[in-house]
Design an enzyme around this catalytic site. Structure first.
Site, mmCIF file in Angstrom:
data_model
loop_
_atom_site.group_PDB
_atom_site.id
_atom_site.type_symbol
_atom_site.label_atom_id
_atom_site.label_comp_id
_atom_site.label_asym_id
_atom_site.label_seq_id
_atom_site.Cartn_x
_atom_site.Cartn_y
_atom_site.Cartn_z
ATOM 1 N N ARG A 150 -8.163 11.848 12.603
ATOM 2 C CA ARG A 150 -6.866 11.624 12.868
ATOM 3 C C ARG A 150 -6.176 12.890 13.044
ATOM 4 N NH1 ARG A 150 -5.281 6.508 9.169
ATOM 5 N NH2 ARG A 150 -3.281 6.659 10.434
ATOM 6 N N LYS A 167 -4.401 5.375 14.880
ATOM 7 C CA LYS A 167 -4.310 4.979 13.507
ATOM 8 C C LYS A 167 -5.750 4.745 13.122
ATOM 9 C CE LYS A 167 -0.014 4.008 13.304
ATOM 10 N NZ LYS A 167 0.835 4.809 12.223
ATOM 11 N N GLY A 206 -4.971 7.550 5.684
ATOM 12 C CA GLY A 206 -3.959 8.741 6.395
ATOM 13 C C GLY A 206 -2.633 8.813 5.318
ATOM 14 N N LYS A 237 0.875 -1.054 -0.172
ATOM 15 C CA LYS A 237 -0.141 -0.034 -0.164
ATOM 16 C C LYS A 237 0.959 1.236 -0.066
ATOM 17 C CE LYS A 237 -2.688 0.763 3.682
ATOM 18 N NZ LYS A 237 -2.504 2.085 4.407
ATOM 19 N N SER A 238 1.884 1.386 0.892
ATOM 20 C CA SER A 238 2.701 2.511 0.854
ATOM 21 C C SER A 238 3.500 2.644 -0.216
ATOM 22 C CB SER A 238 3.965 2.333 1.956
ATOM 23 O OG SER A 238 3.290 2.053 3.046
ATOM 24 N N ARG A 241 -7.291 -3.627 9.609
ATOM 25 C CA ARG A 241 -6.353 -4.495 10.164
ATOM 26 C C ARG A 241 -6.787 -5.235 11.478
ATOM 27 N NH1 ARG A 241 -2.406 -3.894 6.921
ATOM 28 N NH2 ARG A 241 -1.739 -1.866 6.364
ATOM 29 N N GLN A 252 5.158 8.920 7.517
ATOM 30 C CA GLN A 252 4.257 9.873 6.759
ATOM 31 C C GLN A 252 4.522 11.376 6.893
ATOM 32 O OE1 GLN A 252 0.264 9.025 8.072
ATOM 33 N NE2 GLN A 252 0.193 7.081 6.955
ATOM 34 N N SER A 255 7.778 8.857 12.336
ATOM 35 C CA SER A 255 6.666 8.734 11.443
ATOM 36 C C SER A 255 6.974 8.826 10.002
ATOM 37 C CB SER A 255 5.607 9.773 11.765
ATOM 38 O OG SER A 255 4.614 9.900 10.447
ATOM 39 N N ASP A 311 2.250 -1.505 11.733
ATOM 40 C CA ASP A 311 1.015 -1.714 11.457
ATOM 41 C C ASP A 311 0.649 -3.122 11.723
ATOM 42 O OD1 ASP A 311 0.813 0.786 10.448
ATOM 43 O OD2 ASP A 311 1.271 0.070 8.371
HETATM 44 O O1 SPQ Z 1 -2.618 5.364 5.466
HETATM 45 P P1 SPQ Z 1 -2.988 5.020 7.008
HETATM 46 O O2 SPQ Z 1 -4.255 4.823 7.138
HETATM 47 O O3 SPQ Z 1 -2.169 5.904 7.857
HETATM 48 O O4 SPQ Z 1 -2.455 3.314 7.154
HETATM 49 C C1 SPQ Z 1 -1.667 2.838 8.104
HETATM 50 C C2 SPQ Z 1 -2.152 1.189 8.033
HETATM 51 O O5 SPQ Z 1 -2.101 0.502 9.219
HETATM 52 O O6 SPQ Z 1 -2.519 0.770 6.881
HETATM 53 C C3 SPQ Z 1 -1.944 3.293 9.398
HETATM 54 F F1 SPQ Z 1 -2.979 3.235 9.986
HETATM 55 O O7 SPQ Z 1 -0.322 2.606 7.640
HETATM 56 C C4 SPQ Z 1 0.677 3.721 7.702
HETATM 57 C C5 SPQ Z 1 1.657 3.440 8.863
HETATM 58 O O8 SPQ Z 1 1.145 3.296 10.120
HETATM 59 C C6 SPQ Z 1 1.178 3.807 6.492
HETATM 60 C C7 SPQ Z 1 2.599 4.779 6.394
HETATM 61 C C8 SPQ Z 1 3.197 5.114 5.011
HETATM 62 O O9 SPQ Z 1 2.758 4.454 3.954
HETATM 63 O O10 SPQ Z 1 3.934 6.209 5.093
HETATM 64 C C9 SPQ Z 1 3.352 4.945 7.509
HETATM 65 C C10 SPQ Z 1 2.805 4.549 8.791
HETATM 66 O O11 SPQ Z 1 2.133 5.490 9.531
HETATM 67 P P2 SPQ Z 1 3.111 6.776 10.590
HETATM 68 O O12 SPQ Z 1 2.190 7.674 10.903
HETATM 69 O O13 SPQ Z 1 3.653 5.821 11.209
HETATM 70 O O14 SPQ Z 1 4.041 7.356 9.548
#
Ligand code: SPQ
Length: 439
Positions: free
Chosen positions: A127, A347, A99, A26-27, A392, A174, A172, A320
């Site tokens: 969020r 999350k 997110g 997904k990422s 999840r 993200q 993070s 995750d």
């Molecule tokens: O996209 P979303 O909803 O935030 O998805 C999650 C998941 O479980 O699928 C978190 F709820 O994954 C994030 C992950 O936790 C995906 C991600 C990324 O692609 O950069 C990074 C992680 O979040 P973070 O806040 O730790 O950077």
């Protein structure tokens, strides 16, 4: 059927055998669309995740004038418009449950010089977004959130962005990725220092598109004003989706399952490290590199798991995977202790509380703490649990049924489609006794 009425019924017992390729990462799928759209030339993507989250990102770029063919069987062809070729969308960009899409798009859109509104579903609308809008404001961006710092985001046309040197308070990917994407449009250098390693797909992919990224220990920097050159991307299977089966085959007696073409990026492999510490039998085979990302096939056989204290340095590398790791802990002998994982509370749901509630319902001794949980391994009963619309959580409780004494009925499962389309079909195909019911 109303989306909150999608219910899974997982019958007790069964074993996981055979071989399976779970859907694309997904990422990496989100990022392939973002960089492919901004590149010069045509980017071809294979293995793209046709889940609702990455499709929301795809639609957002279509709304901004990017021509994208597909997905057809995981294949996309993106006609890049260049760094300054996006058109202002006529309506708000709806990023659904994602997110990742919202936080990365905030950075990417901040430097576009256009007015954009970005919205999400009920879960995404709860969020925290200040973690990206505060540092973006330091770069000169102008983005409004609600008073409590949640979506929608109103992104205003800023004059110009300036590079910053940012010490991230939370580990993070993200936040890091958001700032690096904004940094492509900033004057000078944008640097982000992370308190612990987080997934580095953005950095790897930027380099794949010919954009220089400098890393010095925990600090990563980009210089604004460059361009991206189209390239082809082969998206590996998502280790976060594979994780359900790594746990399922570990806890279900007589299992022997091979997961194909799994992304093995060292910033994502915490689930394997943690399961091995618990005594799991996982063999990594055919290690190879595909488009800048390590990939392997994983063979997992049932094993007697034991409770452990989870090393805090593994937490961001498995962030995750904790819902399903809690199921592994419930099936292990002894106590498992997780600390340093307060991020799980923000999350798609509060994953500490929601898992603890569901495990209680099934008769498991699970005590939530501020930043983690303490789980005592033992018998798992049957019962009805609520996923709170968190993909999840729904998939984690499906795996719990492999060791349960009665049916596990899981409410509110529609969002499994955000990250794992065809989950029930694929899980049932390797031996899970799960089916979709009408609720
Ligand atoms: O996209 P979303 O909803 O935030 O998805 C999650 C998941 O479980 O699928 C978190 F709820 O994954 C994030 C992950 O936790 C995906 C991600 C990324 O692609 O950069 C990074 C992680 O979040 P973070 O806040 O730790 O950077």
């Amino acid at each position: 059927m109303a989306s909150d009425k999608v219910q899974f019924v997982a019958r007790p017992g069964g074993k996981l055998t055979g071989s399976l390729r779970v859907p694309g990462d997904k990422s990496i799928s989100h990022r392939s669309l973002m960089l492919g759209s901004l590149a010069e030339g045509t980017t071809e993507v294979s293995g793209f995740l046709e889940g609702e989250d990455s499709l929301a990102t795809l639609n957002a770029f279509r709304q901004m004038g990017v021509s994208i063919d597909g997905p057809h069987d995981g294949r996309l062809v993106i006609q890049g418009v260049g760094m300054h070729g996006l058109k202002a969308p006529q309506a708000a960009l709806d990023l659904g449950n994602s997110g990742t899409a919202m936080r990365l798009m905030a950075g990417l859109m901040a430097g576009q010089g256009m007015e954009v509104t970005v919205i999400g579903d009920e879960s995404l609308s709860r969020r925290p977004m200040k973690r990206v809008t505060d540092p973006l404001a330091k770069m000169g961006a102008s983005i409004d959130t609600t008073e409590t710092g949640t979506p929608p985001l109103q992104i205003h046309a800023a004059d110009a962005l300036n590079g910053i040197d940012y010490d991230m308070p939370v580990a993070s990917a993200q936040v890091k990725s958001c700032l690096l994407l904004a940094g492509l449009y900033a004057q000078g250098k944008t640097c982000v220092t992370e308190p612990a390693p987080t997934r580095d797909h953005t950095e790897r992919m930027l380099q794949g598109f010919g954009y220089a990224v400098q890393r010095d220990g925990s600090r990563v920097c980009v210089e604004g004003g460059g361009k991206l050159s189209a390239c082809n991307i082969d998206v590996p299977a998502d280790i976060s989706s594979a994780a359900f089966f790594l746990v399922g085959a570990s806890i279900a007696p007589n299992s022997d399952l091979t997961l194909q073409h799994v992304g093995m990026n060292p910033t994502r492999d915490g689930v394997i490290n943690i399961l091995r510490l618990m005594g799991a039998d996982i063999t990594v085979m055919n290690e190879r590199e595909v488009g800048g990302e390590p990939v392997a096939d994983l063979r997992v056989r049932s094993a007697a798991l034991k409770g452990i204290r989870i090393p805090e340095d593994q937490v961001p590398l498995a962030i995750d995977e904790f819902p399903v790791l809690f199921v592994a802990a419930a099936c292990a002998e002894g106590e498992t202790v997780l600390t340093g994982a307060e991020e799980l509370r923000v999350k798609e749901s509060d994953r500490i509380q929601v898992m603890a509630d569901g495990l209680h319902t099934l008769g498991v001794d699970a005590r939530p703490t501020a930043d983690g949980i303490v789980i005592q391994g033992g018998a798992i009963g049957g019962g009805r649990v609520d996923s709170h619309g968190d993909h999840r959580i729904a998939m984690a409780f499906t795996m719990a049924a492999l060791r349960a004494q009665g049916d596990i009925v899981i409410d509110d499962c529609a969002n499994v489609n955000t990250s794992f389309p065809r989950f029930v079909e694929l899980a049932a195909g390797v031996g899970s006794r799960v089916e979709v019911s009408n609720g």
